[in-house]
Motif scaffolding. Structure first.
Motif, PDB file in Angstrom:
ATOM      1  N   GLN A   8      -6.182  -0.150  15.323  1.00  0.00           N
ATOM      2  CA  GLN A   8      -6.147   1.113  14.723  1.00  0.00           C
ATOM      3  C   GLN A   8      -7.579   1.642  14.726  1.00  0.00           C
ATOM      4  O   GLN A   8      -8.728   0.787  14.244  1.00  0.00           O
ATOM      5  N   ARG A   9      -8.022   2.804  15.340  1.00  0.00           N
ATOM      6  CA  ARG A   9      -9.606   3.388  15.414  1.00  0.00           C
ATOM      7  C   ARG A   9      -9.763   3.925  13.983  1.00  0.00           C
ATOM      8  O   ARG A   9      -9.271   5.246  13.840  1.00  0.00           O
ATOM      9  N   VAL A  10     -10.845   3.340  13.308  1.00  0.00           N
ATOM     10  CA  VAL A  10     -11.051   3.729  12.036  1.00  0.00           C
ATOM     11  C   VAL A  10     -12.645   3.415  11.792  1.00  0.00           C
ATOM     12  O   VAL A  10     -13.064   2.587  12.090  1.00  0.00           O
ATOM     13  N   SER A 413      -9.173  -2.092   6.049  1.00  0.00           N
ATOM     14  CA  SER A 413      -8.083  -0.881   5.607  1.00  0.00           C
ATOM     15  C   SER A 413      -8.408  -0.703   4.253  1.00  0.00           C
ATOM     16  O   SER A 413      -7.812   0.493   3.936  1.00  0.00           O
ATOM     17  N   ASP A 414      -8.339  -1.412   3.367  1.00  0.00           N
ATOM     18  CA  ASP A 414      -8.554  -1.062   1.982  1.00  0.00           C
ATOM     19  C   ASP A 414      -9.613   0.007   1.675  1.00  0.00           C
ATOM     20  O   ASP A 414      -9.313   0.899   0.774  1.00  0.00           O
ATOM     21  N   PHE A 415     -10.971  -0.250   2.275  1.00  0.00           N
ATOM     22  CA  PHE A 415     -11.763   0.775   2.182  1.00  0.00           C
ATOM     23  C   PHE A 415     -11.483   2.286   2.718  1.00  0.00           C
ATOM     24  O   PHE A 415     -11.707   3.146   2.143  1.00  0.00           O
ATOM     25  N   PHE A 416     -10.898   2.261   3.804  1.00  0.00           N
ATOM     26  CA  PHE A 416     -10.456   3.487   4.526  1.00  0.00           C
ATOM     27  C   PHE A 416      -9.217   3.995   3.915  1.00  0.00           C
ATOM     28  O   PHE A 416      -8.801   5.279   4.225  1.00  0.00           O
ATOM     29  N   SER A 417      -8.261   3.316   3.140  1.00  0.00           N
ATOM     30  CA  SER A 417      -6.938   3.813   2.557  1.00  0.00           C
ATOM     31  C   SER A 417      -7.791   4.526   1.226  1.00  0.00           C
ATOM     32  O   SER A 417      -8.582   3.996   0.572  1.00  0.00           O
TER      33      SER A 417
END
Length: 722
Positions: A8-10, A413-417
């Protein structure tokens, strides 16, 4: 390579997504360049400390990719499926323990035994708390399966002495209870060193010297007296060589004068010659000796008298012969054997020389080592082995925390969630009506700033104190304005455990915070500039008035210069005329526009003034990244990890009223005005505006301004002629 990955591009990076157990199992095949992080510190993280300690097997304070891959491989061999790891469950079902291996069977039996001891025989799962309680219960037992024994009062006095001596001479390991103890390797090494030492002492005692059993005593005396006796014979040789120097070679009178308290200093006497110096090449062992050395010389005389021609006199030749006769003994003394070493976590504090010969003999020749081996064998048969309990603890912790580690290391992913927090987010900083959630740990502010400055984030470095504790954090401010963010301001830091800390801003990295700040920044700068200029003008005028008043008081006869004053007023009139002309031109241009063109002009002026500031801020805000901030805290990041405007607005929240709240606009502290007065002033302003507009439209105002301008010019010309 056949595994189908999902990315996933984040944040400007392709981040791997863990959808199932196969993604974790195949992680060793993922290119390290595709991991978001390459390494991270074991401190300053919101993560289970015990799990980090188990991952950091080499205890270097860092977690790297191989450490994580080793943890995955280790866990894979202990459980049947990785699917349960994706849920980060607090419990480890016993059915998940792989009993197809010998170690798995042993772990299953140990887990069952732990539950039975805790009166949970009906449970089919194990938790971290269960393991910790089992460790605590077993820690107080002598036979707890850790194969390490401290000097417990349950043991015999001889065994306690054996263990204590081994700890001092060889070292120790930590028992499950945290006390220092020894294992079988330390015990064997200790006994082996005792035997080596004992054999060396035996060889020394068997060495033949003219002094027999007194060899050790005479050897020690010779080592003590050698510097003084050698010094004596050297002084005698110098007296023989230069008889006129004999007085100088003896004791000077000033060295034996008592001190203020009437006593002689032992330190000073000890440095004086051993005996009176003359030209005779011999030392009188009875008369004329230095008082501080007389006792040792008498002891020496008693031991060596059989080798002396005259028992009361020592010649230089006899002195050399005594030393030569001790050469075999000295050679053996100097060849002290090296002791055997073994790996220990607690280093030794004493040397084997500190033990008495009797103690060495008793422990080296007794069966204490055999008794200790029996204790180890019995401990090894303990139903709940400490080593197996520690393995179970590791399995429970990895089962619970391994997935969260992956989504904070392999990806962010925890940071961007928006619902979770990353492992490096330590809490929330409340300051200036805002709440900053991106708060990281800082060890050294100066060193941290060097790298974090490249993140393009506005950072507040805060010293946080609570009940005698202190920590330093860096909080990113990503929303609102920064006018009131200054060094010295106070706030409150709430850590992830709910503890509140007093926070004081000690350093700020100033960067653009938001588009809102950029929009109003030019007007704020203009306002500050006008205010500063007014202050300067008022200050200078106040100084001029004070200076003029002082001059008038000092010189009352000073005449008033009417021409100069008229010139000043004329200049002021010209300035007012110029301003009026400029305003007239502006108003003329505005009134010449159609009604729909006026808003466009206002918008255009707004864009011209705020546009450059907004564009510059937008370009800088686009370059805000998380990478340098984490790099400054000890991480190794594979990319920049960008923080866009949306994420920035979410990382720092501003104060907002609840949706169902009501706002009372009536301020009790504000002075109330008469309603009729307000209506009157509004009507007056409207009347003036309408009248002015009509006069402007008819050209009367413009004609009046031109007339006043010509009159000021004429007055100025007449004044100059006069």
């Amino acid at each position: 390579m056949s595994h189908m990955w999902t990315f996933q591009r984040v944040g400007g990076l392709d981040q791997v997504v863990f959808k199932n157990a196969d993604d974790i199992i195949n992680l060793p095949n993922l290119d390290p360049k595709l991991w978001v992080a390459l390494s991270c510190p074991t401190t300053g993280l919101d993560f289970d400390k015990r799990t980090l300690a188990l991952l950091d097997e080499d205890q270097d304070g860092r977690i790297r990719i191989p450490d994580i891959l080793d943890a995955i491989a280790w866990t894979r061999g202990k459980i049947y499926s990785f699917e349960t790891i994706l849920h980060s469950s607090d419990i480890l079902p016993l059915s998940q323990i792989n009993t197809e291996t010998e170690q798995g069977k042993k772990l299953f039996i140990t887990a069952r035994s732990i539950l039975v001891n805790l009166n949970k025989s009906d449970c089919d799962y194990l938790t971290q708390d269960d393991v910790q309680q089992s460790i605590k219960i077993n820690a107080g037992k002598l036979y707890n399966g850790d194969l390490i024994f401290p000097a417990s009062a349950e043991l015999s006095p001889e065994m306690q002495t054996f263990i204590k001596s081994a700890i001092k001479i060889v070292g120790a390991e930590k028992d499950m209870s945290g006390e220092n103890g020894i294992n079988i390797d330390i015990a064997k090494t200790f006994v082996q060193n005792l035997q080596i030492w004992q054999q060396w002492q035996k060889d020394i005692s068997n060495t033949q010297t003219p002094f027999g059993e007194n060899s050790a005593e005479i050897w020690n005396l010779v080592q003590t007296l050698k510097p003084k006796i050698d010094d004596y014979f050297l002084r005698v040789e110098l007296a023989q060589y230069a008889p006129q120097a004999q007085t100088a070679l003896n004791v000077d009178e000033k060295y034996i004068v008592p001190t203020e308290n009437g006593l002689l200093s032992d330190e000073a006497l000890a440095e004086l010659p051993l005996s009176k110096i003359d030209t005779h090449n011999s030392l009188d062992l009875v008369n004329g000796l230095n008082p501080l050395w007389k006792a040792k010389i008498t002891q020496f005389k008693t031991l060596v008298s059989p080798l002396l021609a005259n028992s009361n006199v020592l010649t230089e030749e006899e002195w050399q012969n005594i030393q030569t006769s001790l050469d075999p003994y000295a050679s053996l003394i100097n060849s002290k054997p090296s002791m055997v070493q073994t790996k220990v976590s607690v280093q030794p504090t004493d040397s084997i020389e500190d033990l008495s010969n009797k103690t060495i003999k008793n422990m080296a020749n007794s069966d204490l080592l055999a008794q200790f081996q029996e204790m180890v064998d019995q401990d090894n048969k303990t139903p709940i082995s400490a080593s197996d309990v520690l393995v179970l603890e590791k399995l429970v912790l990895f089962h619970k925390h391994l997935y969260r580690l992956l989504v904070n290391f392999t990806s962010f992913s925890d940071f961007f969630s928006l619902e979770k927090r990353a492992a490096f987010q330590l809490g929330k900083l409340y300051i200036d009506g805002r709440c900053a959630t991106l708060c990281v740990s800082v060890d050294n502010i100066a060193k941290h700033i060097t790298m974090s400055n490249y993140s393009e984030l506005c950072l507040l470095y805060c010293e946080c104190t609570r009940q005698g504790e202190k920590k330093v954090i860096a909080a990113a401010i990503t929303a609102g304005q920064g006018d009131l963010l200054i060094e010295g301001r106070n706030g409150v830091f709430i850590d992830n455990e709910g503890n509140d800390w007093d926070a004081n801003v000690v350093k700020i990295i100033t960067k653009p915070i938001s588009i809102q700040q950029a929009v109003w920044a030019p007007y704020q700068r203009i306002g500050r500039l006008i205010t500063e200029q007014i202050n300067k003008w008022a200050t200078s005028k106040d100084a001029d008035i004070e200076k003029t008043g002082t001059q008038v008081l000092q010189n009352p006869d000073t005449k008033f210069d009417i021409g100069k004053s008229v010139g000043i007023f004329a200049a002021i009139g010209l300035a007012i005329g110029a301003i009026g002309t400029a305003l007239a031109t502006i108003f003329q241009a505005l009134f010449s526009l159609s009604w729909w063109q006026l808003p466009l002009v206002i918008i255009g002026l707004f864009v011209i003034i705020s546009g450059p500031s907004v564009i510059l801020a937008w370009l800088k805000l686009r370059h805000r990244t998380l990478g340098p901030l984490l790099e400054a805290s000890g991480w190794a990041i594979n990319g920049q990890v960008k923080i866009n405007l949306l994420l920035g607005g979410l990382l720092t929240s501003k104060a907002e009223l609840p949706k169902n709240a009501k706002r009372n606009l009536r301020d009790p502290m504000r002075k109330r005005r008469n309603k009729f007065a307000i209506v009157f002033w509004i009507a007056l302003v409207l009347g003036i505006g309408i009248t002015g507009g009509w006069l402007w439209h008819k050209g009367h105002i413009k004609h009046f301004i031109e007339q006043q301008k010509q009159e000021f010019i004429q007055k100025t010309t007449d004044t100059e002629k006069q």
